[in-house]
Design a protein around this motif. Structure first.
Motif, PDB file in Angstrom:
ATOM      1  N   ALA A 115      73.235  70.210  38.007  1.00 40.53           N
ATOM      2  CA  ALA A 115      72.954  71.649  38.109  1.00 40.53           C
ATOM      3  C   ALA A 115      74.226  72.474  37.965  1.00 40.53           C
ATOM      4  N   LYS A 116      75.361  71.914  38.364  1.00 39.56           N
ATOM      5  CA  LYS A 116      76.608  72.692  38.381  1.00 39.56           C
ATOM      6  C   LYS A 116      77.711  71.994  37.586  1.00 39.56           C
ATOM      7  N   PRO A 117      77.592  71.991  36.254  1.00 39.04           N
ATOM      8  CA  PRO A 117      78.701  71.418  35.472  1.00 39.04           C
ATOM      9  C   PRO A 117      79.953  72.253  35.695  1.00 39.04           C
ATOM     10  N   GLY A 118      81.095  71.703  35.411  1.00 38.16           N
ATOM     11  CA  GLY A 118      82.309  72.497  35.641  1.00 38.16           C
ATOM     12  C   GLY A 118      83.535  71.866  35.007  1.00 38.16           C
ATOM     13  N   ARG A 119      84.597  72.670  34.994  1.00 34.78           N
ATOM     14  CA  ARG A 119      85.895  72.175  34.531  1.00 34.78           C
ATOM     15  C   ARG A 119      86.874  72.352  35.671  1.00 34.78           C
ATOM     16  N   TYR A 120      87.588  71.297  35.988  1.00 32.01           N
ATOM     17  CA  TYR A 120      88.482  71.320  37.149  1.00 32.01           C
ATOM     18  C   TYR A 120      89.908  71.041  36.707  1.00 32.01           C
ATOM     19  N   GLY A 121      90.812  71.897  37.106  1.00 29.90           N
ATOM     20  CA  GLY A 121      92.229  71.656  36.855  1.00 29.90           C
ATOM     21  C   GLY A 121      92.733  70.614  37.843  1.00 29.90           C
ATOM     22  N   ILE A 122      93.755  69.881  37.446  1.00 32.86           N
ATOM     23  CA  ILE A 122      94.272  68.810  38.297  1.00 32.86           C
ATOM     24  C   ILE A 122      94.769  69.343  39.653  1.00 32.86           C
ATOM     25  N   GLU A 123      95.342  70.562  39.656  1.00 29.00           N
ATOM     26  CA  GLU A 123      95.854  71.087  40.931  1.00 29.00           C
ATOM     27  C   GLU A 123      94.706  71.319  41.913  1.00 29.00           C
ATOM     28  N   ASP A 124      93.536  71.771  41.382  1.00 29.75           N
ATOM     29  CA  ASP A 124      92.373  71.973  42.255  1.00 29.75           C
ATOM     30  C   ASP A 124      91.832  70.640  42.751  1.00 29.75           C
ATOM     31  N   LEU A 125      91.830  69.658  41.881  1.00 26.87           N
ATOM     32  CA  LEU A 125      91.316  68.341  42.287  1.00 26.87           C
ATOM     33  C   LEU A 125      92.180  67.727  43.384  1.00 26.87           C
ATOM     34  N   LEU A 126      93.472  67.970  43.293  1.00 20.09           N
ATOM     35  CA  LEU A 126      94.383  67.424  44.320  1.00 20.09           C
ATOM     36  C   LEU A 126      94.058  67.998  45.704  1.00 20.09           C
ATOM     37  N   LYS A 127      93.470  69.215  45.708  1.00 16.24           N
ATOM     38  CA  LYS A 127      93.187  69.887  47.000  1.00 16.24           C
ATOM     39  C   LYS A 127      91.730  69.759  47.423  1.00 16.24           C
ATOM     40  N   LEU A 128      90.931  69.099  46.612  1.00 14.65           N
ATOM     41  CA  LEU A 128      89.483  69.095  46.856  1.00 14.65           C
ATOM     42  C   LEU A 128      89.086  68.429  48.170  1.00 14.65           C
ATOM     43  N   ALA A 129      89.781  67.389  48.547  1.00  8.96           N
ATOM     44  CA  ALA A 129      89.450  66.652  49.782  1.00  8.96           C
ATOM     45  C   ALA A 129      90.760  66.089  50.340  1.00  8.96           C
ATOM     46  N   PRO A 130      90.782  65.774  51.646  1.00  8.97           N
ATOM     47  CA  PRO A 130      92.030  65.249  52.208  1.00  8.97           C
ATOM     48  C   PRO A 130      92.454  63.944  51.520  1.00  8.97           C
ATOM     49  N   MET A 131      93.754  63.838  51.239  1.00  8.75           N
ATOM     50  CA  MET A 131      94.290  62.623  50.615  1.00  8.75           C
ATOM     51  C   MET A 131      94.238  61.468  51.607  1.00  8.75           C
ATOM     52  N   GLU A 132      93.732  60.333  51.156  1.00  8.51           N
ATOM     53  CA  GLU A 132      93.688  59.133  51.993  1.00  8.51           C
ATOM     54  C   GLU A 132      94.502  58.035  51.336  1.00  8.51           C
ATOM     55  N   GLU A 133      95.080  57.170  52.151  1.00 12.30           N
ATOM     56  CA  GLU A 133      95.685  55.954  51.596  1.00 12.30           C
ATOM     57  C   GLU A 133      94.762  54.781  51.880  1.00 12.30           C
ATOM     58  N   ARG A 134      94.494  54.019  50.821  1.00 12.68           N
ATOM     59  CA  ARG A 134      93.643  52.825  50.945  1.00 12.68           C
ATOM     60  C   ARG A 134      94.372  51.657  50.313  1.00 12.68           C
ATOM     61  N   LEU A 135      94.294  50.504  50.949  1.00 13.89           N
ATOM     62  CA  LEU A 135      94.922  49.314  50.387  1.00 13.89           C
ATOM     63  C   LEU A 135      93.814  48.442  49.800  1.00 13.89           C
ATOM     64  N   TYR A 136      93.742  48.441  48.451  1.00 15.78           N
ATOM     65  CA  TYR A 136      92.652  47.760  47.743  1.00 15.78           C
ATOM     66  C   TYR A 136      93.184  46.541  46.988  1.00 15.78           C
ATOM     67  N   ARG A 137      92.349  45.506  46.925  1.00 13.94           N
ATOM     68  CA  ARG A 137      92.615  44.422  45.974  1.00 13.94           C
ATOM     69  C   ARG A 137      92.168  44.877  44.595  1.00 13.94           C
ATOM     70  N   LEU A 138      92.936  44.549  43.576  1.00 11.88           N
ATOM     71  CA  LEU A 138      92.547  44.789  42.194  1.00 11.88           C
ATOM     72  C   LEU A 138      92.511  43.437  41.490  1.00 11.88           C
ATOM     73  N   ARG A 139      91.341  43.015  41.031  1.00  7.65           N
ATOM     74  CA  ARG A 139      91.193  41.705  40.374  1.00  7.65           C
ATOM     75  C   ARG A 139      90.941  41.965  38.898  1.00  7.65           C
ATOM     76  N   CYS A 140      91.857  41.514  38.051  1.00 10.06           N
ATOM     77  CA  CYS A 140      91.684  41.713  36.620  1.00 10.06           C
ATOM     78  C   CYS A 140      90.813  40.595  36.061  1.00 10.06           C
ATOM     79  N   VAL A 141      90.026  40.904  35.065  1.00  9.25           N
ATOM     80  CA  VAL A 141      89.137  39.917  34.435  1.00  9.25           C
ATOM     81  C   VAL A 141      89.945  38.760  33.845  1.00  9.25           C
ATOM     82  N   GLU A 142      91.242  39.007  33.598  1.00 13.33           N
ATOM     83  CA  GLU A 142      92.085  37.963  32.998  1.00 13.33           C
ATOM     84  C   GLU A 142      92.520  36.894  33.991  1.00 13.33           C
ATOM     85  N   GLY A 143      92.266  37.084  35.285  1.00 10.36           N
ATOM     86  CA  GLY A 143      92.568  36.014  36.234  1.00 10.36           C
ATOM     87  C   GLY A 143      93.778  36.254  37.127  1.00 10.36           C
ATOM     88  N   TRP A 144      94.278  37.486  37.155  1.00 12.98           N
ATOM     89  CA  TRP A 144      95.361  37.803  38.092  1.00 12.98           C
ATOM     90  C   TRP A 144      94.902  38.935  39.000  1.00 12.98           C
TER      91      TRP A 144
END
Ligand code: MTE
Length: 323
Positions: A115-144
């Motif tokens: 219902a609400k398409p839009g265009r967002y500048g990066i500066e607005d996106l940076l402020k959209l929600a509180p920044m969180e730090e998350r520690l994630y595993r990243l598994r590549c399909v190549e095996g590392w």
């Protein structure tokens, strides 16, 4: 991924631990009464960034499963061993060539079944929600695999602003493809732009993350600046980098990798040790930076270890068929 026969990659400099250093470290740890993988080592804060980019700290995330106990990968490894085919197919290419990427100004358009398409500048996106730090595993399909402290927030924070309609069954993500800035786009290695997709309930899951930084700093270009996805239960290629468009669709999006090799890269691409890639096993992985020559491979975990959080999204599905 597709183009080069997957062989165990050449060890990174940091992976080749001289035997003397290795033995000294073991002796030092033994002296302290600590095993190499002691909980004390795991509880240490994330390693620092490179110190050359703007700071972007996030408060430790409270989303269940967002902070794993694994030891983080070093910043040097996470920023020098990359897949970003827009800058070349060699792991060292993105760090060498991505300096030509211009990340300001940057706009993301959100469109399609909403219902609400839009265009967002990066500066607005940076402020959209509180920044969180998350520690994630990243598994590549190549095996590392790697373990990366990301800065950002749940993708749902942006998606819900668009008010997707009842026809919005999927979400498609498109990366920038600009020949002038991205030398790899001049080659035909993939059908550009890089496109990926998720089912809408996957995209709205709190662990699906919109990422702006890593190691407390803004994203380096080679890691997908100025914004990318991190989907820790899926193979790394689902986490599109340098996103310029997000589109809600009624039908399943066709990703660049599915177009390139339908039998090899399925739409779901959930990490699954029981479903081998047609050309290699997915049962084990090498953790980048882990004592190279002496390290054993780690068994790969179902949904990359995030089954408790995301397993119910796939209840009743035959995961061998929907790989
Ligand atoms: N996004 C774009 N636009 N182009 C790419 O080539 N590679 C994918 C994914 N996102 C890729 C991409 C793959 S295969 C992986 S494993 C991860 O990015 C790697 O992310 P990293 O370099 O930050 O570790």
């Amino acid at each position: 991924m597709l183009i080069r026969t997957p062989a165990p990659h050449d060890p990174l400099p940091s992976e080749i631990t001289p035997r003397s250093a290795y033995l000294n470290r073991r002796a030092a740890l033994a002296g302290l009464g600590l095993a190499a993988a002691s909980p004390l080592a795991l509880a240490q804060p994330a390693p620092a960034g490179g110190g050359k980019l703007a700071k972007l700290p996030g408060a430790r995330s409270a989303v269940p499963g967002a902070v794993v106990m694994d030891k983080p990968t070093s910043y040097a490894d996470a920023t020098s061993y990359n897949n970003f085919y827009e800058f070349g197919t060699d792991k060292a290419d993105p760090a060498q060539y991505a300096h030509t990427l211009k990340t300001r100004p940057w706009t993301v358009s959100v469109e399609g079944e909403c219902a609400k398409p839009g265009r967002y500048g990066i500066e607005d996106l940076l402020k959209l929600a509180p920044m969180e730090e998350r520690l994630y595993r990243l598994r590549c399909v190549e095996g590392w695999s790697m373990v990366i402290p990301w800065e950002g927030y749940s993708l749902s924070e942006l998606l819900k602003l668009a008010q997707p309609t009842s026809k919005a069954k999927y979400v498609e993500f498109t990366s920038l493809a600009d020949k002038a800035q991205m030398p790899g786009v001049r080659s035909g290695v993939l059908d550009w732009p890089y496109v990926e997709g998720l089912r809408i309930d996957e995209a709205m899951h709190p662990l699906a993350m919109l990422v702006f930084g890593m190691y407390g700093e803004i994203l380096p270009n080679q890691n997908g600046a100025p914004l990318r996805l991190a989907l820790p239960w899926k193979y790394g290629f689902k986490s599109a980098k340098s996103i310029v468009k997000i589109r809600f669709t009624e039908t399943e999006p066709r990703s660049s990798w599915t177009k390139a090799a339908q039998q090899e890269y399925g739409f779901y691409s959930n990490v699954n040790p029981n479903v081998p890639h047609p050309r290699w096993s997915q049962a084990a992985e090498r953790r980048i930076g882990e004592d190279g020559l002496f390290a054993k491979k780690r068994p790969t975990l179902m949904f990359n270890g995030y089954e408790a959080q995301v397993g119910q999204l796939y209840a009743g599905m035959d995961l061998k068929r929907f790989y």
